[in-house]
Design an enzyme around this catalytic site. Structure first.
Site, PDB file in Angstrom:
ATOM      1  N   HIS A 180     -63.375 -16.376 -47.095  1.00  0.00           N
ATOM      2  CA  HIS A 180     -63.956 -15.336 -47.951  1.00  0.00           C
ATOM      3  C   HIS A 180     -64.766 -16.012 -49.055  1.00  0.00           C
ATOM      4  O   HIS A 180     -64.242 -16.787 -49.857  1.00  0.00           O
ATOM      5  CB  HIS A 180     -62.858 -14.453 -48.559  1.00  0.00           C
ATOM      6  CG  HIS A 180     -62.215 -13.571 -47.543  1.00  0.00           C
ATOM      7  ND1 HIS A 180     -60.870 -13.308 -47.532  1.00  0.00           N
ATOM      8  CD2 HIS A 180     -62.756 -12.898 -46.498  1.00  0.00           C
ATOM      9  CE1 HIS A 180     -60.602 -12.504 -46.511  1.00  0.00           C
ATOM     10  NE2 HIS A 180     -61.724 -12.243 -45.867  1.00  0.00           N
ATOM     11  N   ALA A 181     -66.061 -15.675 -49.093  1.00  0.00           N
ATOM     12  CA  ALA A 181     -67.020 -16.444 -49.876  1.00  0.00           C
ATOM     13  C   ALA A 181     -66.707 -16.508 -51.368  1.00  0.00           C
ATOM     14  O   ALA A 181     -66.925 -17.527 -52.008  1.00  0.00           O
ATOM     15  CB  ALA A 181     -68.417 -15.860 -49.656  1.00  0.00           C
ATOM     16  N   ARG A 182     -66.201 -15.405 -51.926  1.00  0.00           N
ATOM     17  CA  ARG A 182     -66.043 -15.349 -53.388  1.00  0.00           C
ATOM     18  C   ARG A 182     -64.792 -16.036 -53.903  1.00  0.00           C
ATOM     19  O   ARG A 182     -64.605 -16.144 -55.113  1.00  0.00           O
ATOM     20  CB  ARG A 182     -66.015 -13.880 -53.812  1.00  0.00           C
ATOM     21  CG  ARG A 182     -64.820 -13.112 -53.248  1.00  0.00           C
ATOM     22  CD  ARG A 182     -65.021 -11.623 -53.430  1.00  0.00           C
ATOM     23  NE  ARG A 182     -63.957 -10.856 -52.790  1.00  0.00           N
ATOM     24  CZ  ARG A 182     -64.035  -9.547 -52.551  1.00  0.00           C
ATOM     25  NH1 ARG A 182     -65.119  -8.886 -52.880  1.00  0.00           N
ATOM     26  NH2 ARG A 182     -63.034  -8.916 -51.988  1.00  0.00           N
ATOM     27  N   GLU A 183     -63.935 -16.502 -53.004  1.00  0.00           N
ATOM     28  CA  GLU A 183     -62.626 -17.020 -53.422  1.00  0.00           C
ATOM     29  C   GLU A 183     -62.733 -18.509 -53.760  1.00  0.00           C
ATOM     30  O   GLU A 183     -62.185 -19.383 -53.084  1.00  0.00           O
ATOM     31  CB  GLU A 183     -61.593 -16.710 -52.332  1.00  0.00           C
ATOM     32  CG  GLU A 183     -61.455 -15.200 -52.156  1.00  0.00           C
ATOM     33  CD  GLU A 183     -60.643 -14.764 -50.945  1.00  0.00           C
ATOM     34  OE1 GLU A 183     -59.957 -15.597 -50.331  1.00  0.00           O
ATOM     35  OE2 GLU A 183     -60.695 -13.562 -50.609  1.00  0.00           O
ATOM     36  N   ARG A 234     -60.963 -10.809 -40.309  1.00  0.00           N
ATOM     37  CA  ARG A 234     -60.587  -9.653 -39.484  1.00  0.00           C
ATOM     38  C   ARG A 234     -61.154  -9.803 -38.078  1.00  0.00           C
ATOM     39  O   ARG A 234     -61.077  -8.871 -37.298  1.00  0.00           O
ATOM     40  CB  ARG A 234     -61.117  -8.345 -40.088  1.00  0.00           C
ATOM     41  CG  ARG A 234     -60.612  -8.020 -41.483  1.00  0.00           C
ATOM     42  CD  ARG A 234     -59.119  -7.715 -41.514  1.00  0.00           C
ATOM     43  NE  ARG A 234     -58.699  -7.340 -42.864  1.00  0.00           N
ATOM     44  CZ  ARG A 234     -58.349  -8.227 -43.808  1.00  0.00           C
ATOM     45  NH1 ARG A 234     -58.365  -9.531 -43.538  1.00  0.00           N
ATOM     46  NH2 ARG A 234     -57.979  -7.812 -45.001  1.00  0.00           N
ATOM     47  N   TYR A 278     -56.972 -13.360 -54.619  1.00  0.00           N
ATOM     48  CA  TYR A 278     -55.945 -13.804 -55.523  1.00  0.00           C
ATOM     49  C   TYR A 278     -54.659 -13.018 -55.298  1.00  0.00           C
ATOM     50  O   TYR A 278     -54.647 -12.112 -54.459  1.00  0.00           O
ATOM     51  CB  TYR A 278     -56.427 -13.587 -56.983  1.00  0.00           C
ATOM     52  CG  TYR A 278     -56.791 -12.143 -57.277  1.00  0.00           C
ATOM     53  CD1 TYR A 278     -58.045 -11.639 -56.947  1.00  0.00           C
ATOM     54  CD2 TYR A 278     -55.873 -11.270 -57.871  1.00  0.00           C
ATOM     55  CE1 TYR A 278     -58.363 -10.307 -57.206  1.00  0.00           C
ATOM     56  CE2 TYR A 278     -56.205  -9.941 -58.126  1.00  0.00           C
ATOM     57  CZ  TYR A 278     -57.445  -9.467 -57.804  1.00  0.00           C
ATOM     58  OH  TYR A 278     -57.775  -8.169 -58.042  1.00  0.00           O
ATOM     59  N   TYR A 330     -50.370  -3.411 -47.377  1.00  0.00           N
ATOM     60  CA  TYR A 330     -51.363  -3.094 -46.366  1.00  0.00           C
ATOM     61  C   TYR A 330     -51.257  -4.080 -45.217  1.00  0.00           C
ATOM     62  O   TYR A 330     -50.737  -5.191 -45.378  1.00  0.00           O
ATOM     63  CB  TYR A 330     -52.779  -3.028 -46.933  1.00  0.00           C
ATOM     64  CG  TYR A 330     -53.437  -4.314 -47.373  1.00  0.00           C
ATOM     65  CD1 TYR A 330     -53.387  -4.723 -48.694  1.00  0.00           C
ATOM     66  CD2 TYR A 330     -54.151  -5.102 -46.460  1.00  0.00           C
ATOM     67  CE1 TYR A 330     -54.023  -5.884 -49.112  1.00  0.00           C
ATOM     68  CE2 TYR A 330     -54.791  -6.262 -46.875  1.00  0.00           C
ATOM     69  CZ  TYR A 330     -54.720  -6.649 -48.195  1.00  0.00           C
ATOM     70  OH  TYR A 330     -55.348  -7.793 -48.602  1.00  0.00           O
ATOM     71  N   GLU A 381     -52.219 -16.927 -51.488  1.00  0.00           N
ATOM     72  CA  GLU A 381     -53.148 -16.255 -52.401  1.00  0.00           C
ATOM     73  C   GLU A 381     -52.960 -16.896 -53.764  1.00  0.00           C
ATOM     74  O   GLU A 381     -51.904 -16.766 -54.379  1.00  0.00           O
ATOM     75  CB  GLU A 381     -52.814 -14.758 -52.489  1.00  0.00           C
ATOM     76  CG  GLU A 381     -53.001 -13.983 -51.198  1.00  0.00           C
ATOM     77  CD  GLU A 381     -54.431 -13.544 -50.953  1.00  0.00           C
ATOM     78  OE1 GLU A 381     -55.299 -13.788 -51.820  1.00  0.00           O
ATOM     79  OE2 GLU A 381     -54.683 -12.963 -49.885  1.00  0.00           O
TER      80      GLU A 381
END
Ligand code: ING
Ligand code: ZN
Length: 304
Positions: free
Chosen positions: A68-71, A141, A192, A240, A263
């Site tokens: 995931h790019a923003r992490e 996913r 996170y 979830y 996370e």
């Protein structure tokens, strides 16, 4: 080129700088380090794995970050681990004697570059979708474990793609795991939430071993500076289900019996994009916590 006065794990490196760093490690420590190109992203960037090994026949761990790019806090923790294993060789010799380590610091290069240049909180890949203005697939996913139950909404941040492995990044990771049976530990690094997530199937199996290994890592993190992580399945602690994730596929389909998602900081109160943006001043503590956690986790990996 990157600033050599700061440790490469103490500031955020862009894609080229991360590649440059792992290449530098490989050329500086050719006796233990090598680079494996496992494939290419949709836009043609390399998917590079750094392997550290001091001898044949060992079981291995693969740490993956930035699917995931923003992490952005993920790669510093991985570069810190690489730094520890290659420059504190005497102190950490036992860790390389015991196991091989594989690192995939940038699992989604196109998304990561986009998060530097256009949209800091971009999450997905950068492939356009037919009949939609919404770009990208959630690579976490897109693996073939319960893929069919993921969301078909192309505009969702969790869009599962047109088919399993529609994303070349995911296909390359899956193929690499199937080709490297010595990898019997998989760790997906995200942010996170301050969580260590157990694979989906652990929910039914009451897999106490998986859980107790994760609890060890939680204790190792607390010992650094008191930071609290929780252990559970995504459904148990996040309420979830995530379909088609890399670590669930690794556990359920690739037979990797130790598989987790971690996370990183901060803890989860509510969803807020700001929480993907940690001041780089926090990196030394996060790196120290993760290094203790990664060592605690890997200590449960048999040698051969
Ligand atoms: N979170 C993970 C995500 O992919 C997750 C959470 C991972 C849930 C794996 C279940 C399994 O949505 C982030 N921050 O991406
Ligand atoms: Zn994530």
């Amino acid at each position: 080129s990157f600033q050599r006065n700061l440790l490469p794990s103490e500031r955020y490196l862009n894609f080229d700088e991360i590649m440059e760093y792992i290449e530098l490690v490989a050329t500086t420590h050719p006796e233990i380090a090598s680079i494996i190109n496992i494939g290419s992203s949709w836009e043609g960037r390399p998917l590079r794995v750094l392997k550290l090994s001091n001898g044949p026949g060992k079981k291995a761990i693969l740490l993956e970050s930035l699917i995931h790019a923003r992490e952005w806090v993920g790669p510093p923790t991985i570069l810190h681990a690489i730094h520890e294993l290659t420059t504190n060789l005497l102190e950490n010799q036992a860790l390389l004697d015991a196991n091989d380590w594989y690192f995939l610091p940038v699992a989604n290069p196109d998304g990561y570059v986009f998060s530097w240049t256009k949209d800091r909180v971009w999450r997905k890949t950068r492939r356009s979708n037919n009949d939609s203005d919404c770009v990208g697939t959630d690579p976490n996913r897109n693996f073939d474990y319960k893929w069919e139950d993921g969301t078909t909404d192309m505009c969702s941040g969790s869009y599962h793609g047109s088919r399993p492995y529609s994303e070349p990044e995911c296909e390359a990771i899956a193929k690499f795991l199937l080709d490297h049976k010595e990898i019997t530990f998989y760790l997906a690094v995200h942010s996170y939430g301050q969580l260590i997530l157990l694979p989906w199937e652990a929910e039914n199996q009451q897999n106490n071993h998986l859980k107790s290994v994760a609890e060890d890592a939680v204790q190792a993190i607390i010992a650094v500076n008191g930071t609290q992580y929780k252990v559970g399945t995504a459904h148990g602690v996040l309420s979830y289900f995530a379909h088609g994730t890399s670590f669930d596929w690794a556990y359920a389909k690739a037979g990797i019996r130790l598989s987790y998602t971690i996370e990183l900081t901060p803890s989860f109160e509510k969803f807020d994009n700001q929480n993907f943006i940690m001041d780089s001043k926090q990196l030394p503590l996060i790196n120290a916590e993760c290094w203790e956690a990664y060592k605690a986790l890997v200590s449960h990996l048999p040698k051969t």
